[in-house]
Motif scaffolding. Structure first.
Motif, PDB file in Angstrom:
ATOM      1  N   VAL A  88      -2.613  -0.633  -6.048  1.00 22.86           N
ATOM      2  CA  VAL A  88      -3.292   0.527  -5.466  1.00 22.86           C
ATOM      3  C   VAL A  88      -4.258   1.149  -6.470  1.00 22.86           C
ATOM      4  O   VAL A  88      -4.804   2.215  -6.239  1.00 22.86           O
ATOM      5  CB  VAL A  88      -2.279   1.602  -4.994  1.00 22.86           C
TER       6      VAL A  88
ATOM      7  N   THR B  75       4.736   7.079   1.748  1.00 22.68           N
ATOM      8  CA  THR B  75       4.735   8.356   1.016  1.00 22.68           C
ATOM      9  C   THR B  75       5.722   9.327   1.636  1.00 22.68           C
ATOM     10  O   THR B  75       6.520   9.968   0.938  1.00 22.68           O
ATOM     11  CB  THR B  75       3.319   8.967   1.016  1.00 22.68           C
TER      12      THR B  75
ATOM     13  N   ASN C 244       0.828  -1.210   0.000  1.00 21.07           N
ATOM     14  CA  ASN C 244       0.000   0.000   0.000  1.00 21.07           C
ATOM     15  C   ASN C 244       0.863   1.261   0.000  1.00 21.07           C
ATOM     16  O   ASN C 244       0.870   2.050   0.946  1.00 21.07           O
ATOM     17  CB  ASN C 244      -0.935  -0.007   1.208  1.00 21.07           C
TER      18      ASN C 244
ATOM     19  N   ILE D  11       0.712   4.096  -1.040  1.00 21.53           N
ATOM     20  CA  ILE D  11       0.138   5.435  -0.913  1.00 21.53           C
ATOM     21  C   ILE D  11      -0.216   5.772   0.529  1.00 21.53           C
ATOM     22  O   ILE D  11      -0.770   6.840   0.804  1.00 21.53           O
ATOM     23  CB  ILE D  11      -1.106   5.595  -1.814  1.00 21.53           C
TER      24      ILE D  11
ATOM     25  N   ALA E 106      -2.323  10.731  -8.048  1.00 23.89           N
ATOM     26  CA  ALA E 106      -1.287  11.603  -7.480  1.00 23.89           C
ATOM     27  C   ALA E 106       0.098  10.986  -7.645  1.00 23.89           C
ATOM     28  O   ALA E 106       1.071  11.685  -7.950  1.00 23.89           O
ATOM     29  CB  ALA E 106      -1.583  11.864  -6.000  1.00 23.89           C
ATOM     30  N   LEU E 107       0.199   9.674  -7.461  1.00 22.29           N
ATOM     31  CA  LEU E 107       1.480   8.994  -7.647  1.00 22.29           C
ATOM     32  C   LEU E 107       1.923   9.074  -9.103  1.00 22.29           C
ATOM     33  O   LEU E 107       3.092   9.337  -9.405  1.00 22.29           O
ATOM     34  CB  LEU E 107       1.365   7.539  -7.188  1.00 22.29           C
TER      35      LEU E 107
ATOM     36  N   GLU F 182      -7.850   8.322  -6.749  1.00 22.08           N
ATOM     37  CA  GLU F 182      -7.284   9.654  -6.503  1.00 22.08           C
ATOM     38  C   GLU F 182      -5.838   9.567  -6.052  1.00 22.08           C
ATOM     39  O   GLU F 182      -4.975  10.310  -6.536  1.00 22.08           O
ATOM     40  CB  GLU F 182      -8.127  10.388  -5.463  1.00 22.08           C
ATOM     41  N   GLN F 183      -5.554   8.623  -5.109  1.00 20.57           N
ATOM     42  CA  GLN F 183      -4.193   8.501  -4.605  1.00 20.57           C
ATOM     43  C   GLN F 183      -3.249   8.002  -5.697  1.00 20.57           C
ATOM     44  O   GLN F 183      -2.109   8.457  -5.807  1.00 20.57           O
ATOM     45  CB  GLN F 183      -4.149   7.552  -3.403  1.00 20.57           C
TER      46      GLN F 183
ATOM     47  N   LYS G 201      -7.687   2.702  -5.697  1.00 18.07           N
ATOM     48  CA  LYS G 201      -7.749   3.984  -5.013  1.00 18.07           C
ATOM     49  C   LYS G 201      -7.377   5.065  -6.023  1.00 18.07           C
ATOM     50  O   LYS G 201      -6.242   5.527  -6.079  1.00 18.07           O
ATOM     51  CB  LYS G 201      -6.804   3.965  -3.806  1.00 18.07           C
TER      52      LYS G 201
ATOM     53  N   SER H 294       3.383  12.431  -9.949  1.00 22.52           N
ATOM     54  CA  SER H 294       4.495  12.879  -9.121  1.00 22.52           C
ATOM     55  C   SER H 294       5.824  12.675  -9.832  1.00 22.52           C
ATOM     56  O   SER H 294       5.897  12.104 -10.927  1.00 22.52           O
ATOM     57  CB  SER H 294       4.499  12.119  -7.795  1.00 22.52           C
TER      58      SER H 294
END
Length: 280
Positions: free
Chosen positions: A96, A76, A69, A71, A105-106, A101-102, A99, A109
């Motif tokens: 992951v 993180t 996990n 995120i 974001a990854l 939204e998370q 999920k 990034s």
């Protein structure tokens, strides 16, 4: 030039068991060295801080952050602290993608990532999981990730980054992997026999499905008489996935078609298929 590859192992997934070994299978590479710092079994802030401190002190050219996990706040925070110290990071974690939204974001990034979709959660119920059951599950999962081709693809992605460092690239100039390890990606170019290919693909799909069954047994079901059979069934699924992988490899052996791609001492990957031959 000797490339320094850091492995920050936070908690445990099967990919973390083999991460640095996949890069130097005979421990004779002269172009790179690895250093692993681990939080042990837990993801508590003090355990993760210890890993970050040790990794910063070693000053790797890049760091692989392996955790379940990825995120969660702990993993993180670890990669963010390493990035602040100028250390490029590649996240290796389990699935992951549920999920959204998370994961988005990854993806957006600065970090690289390899999402191992078949590196599934274990059936962590005390009435079922003892040390032997834990080791047996992870042994089966390592076999699935190895024999389907998922580990080879992971190794290739990390070797690409090592090669970039050897070429003189560093920091933000490195092109880091952005990979979701699906069944199609794992088994690609691994098998000469279509039945072996089909069995390996089935194994990966079963291993992916184990996560959902264990989530149901560990978090969504009350009463040990109800959840123990669920997590036990997930472990039986992983055992069958490993069995399918054995069958696939035996089919390839029968046709003398096992693909072997060892590293030379300088890190160059050579290849062979027939058993009695030299890799080139």
């Amino acid at each position: 030039m000797v490339v320094k590859v850091g492995i920050a192992k936070l908690g445990n997934i099967a990919s973390g068991v083999m991460a640095e070994l996949l890069l130097d299978e005979r421990a004779d590479r002269e172009d790179m060295q690895t250093f692993m710092a681990t939080s042990g079994t837990k993801l508590q802030p003090e355990d993760i801080d210890r890993v970050v401190v040790n990794m910063k002190a070693w000053e790797p050219d890049f760091c692989v952050v392996v955790s379940p996990n990825g995120i969660l706040p702990g993993p993180t925070g670890a990669r963010e602290q390493l990035a602040e110290a100028g250390i490029p990071c590649i996240v290796i974690t389990d699935d992951v993608t549920g999920k959204k939204e998370q994961f988005a974001a990854l993806k957006e990034s600065q970090f690289g990532y390899i999402i191992m979709k078949a590196d599934s959660m274990i059936g962590a119920r005390r009435e079922f999981l003892d040390p032997v059951e834990m080791a047996d599950f992870n042994g089966n999962l390592v076999k699935v990730l190895a024999l389907t081709g998922a580990f080879r693809k992971l190794q290739f992605e990390l070797d690409k980054v090592i090669d970039q460092v050897k070429e003189g690239k560093k920091g933000a100039d490195l092109v880091l992997p952005k990979v979701v390890m699906t069944s199609d990606k794992a088994v690609a170019d691994e098998f000469s026999n279509p039945y072996a290919y089909a069995k390996a693909r089935a194994a990966y799909e079963i291993a992916q499905a184990v996560a959902g069954v264990n989530v149901k047994g560990c978090f969504m079901t009350k009463g040990f008489e109800n959840y123990v059979p669920i997590v036990a069934s997930a472990h039986e699924m992983m055992r069958q996935a490993a069995y399918l992988c054995d069958e696939a490899r035996e089919i390839e052996k029968a046709g003398d078609g096992i693909i072997r791609k060892p590293h030379k001492k300088d890190g160059v990957i050579v290849s062979k298929t027939t058993l009695i031959s030299k890799p080139e």
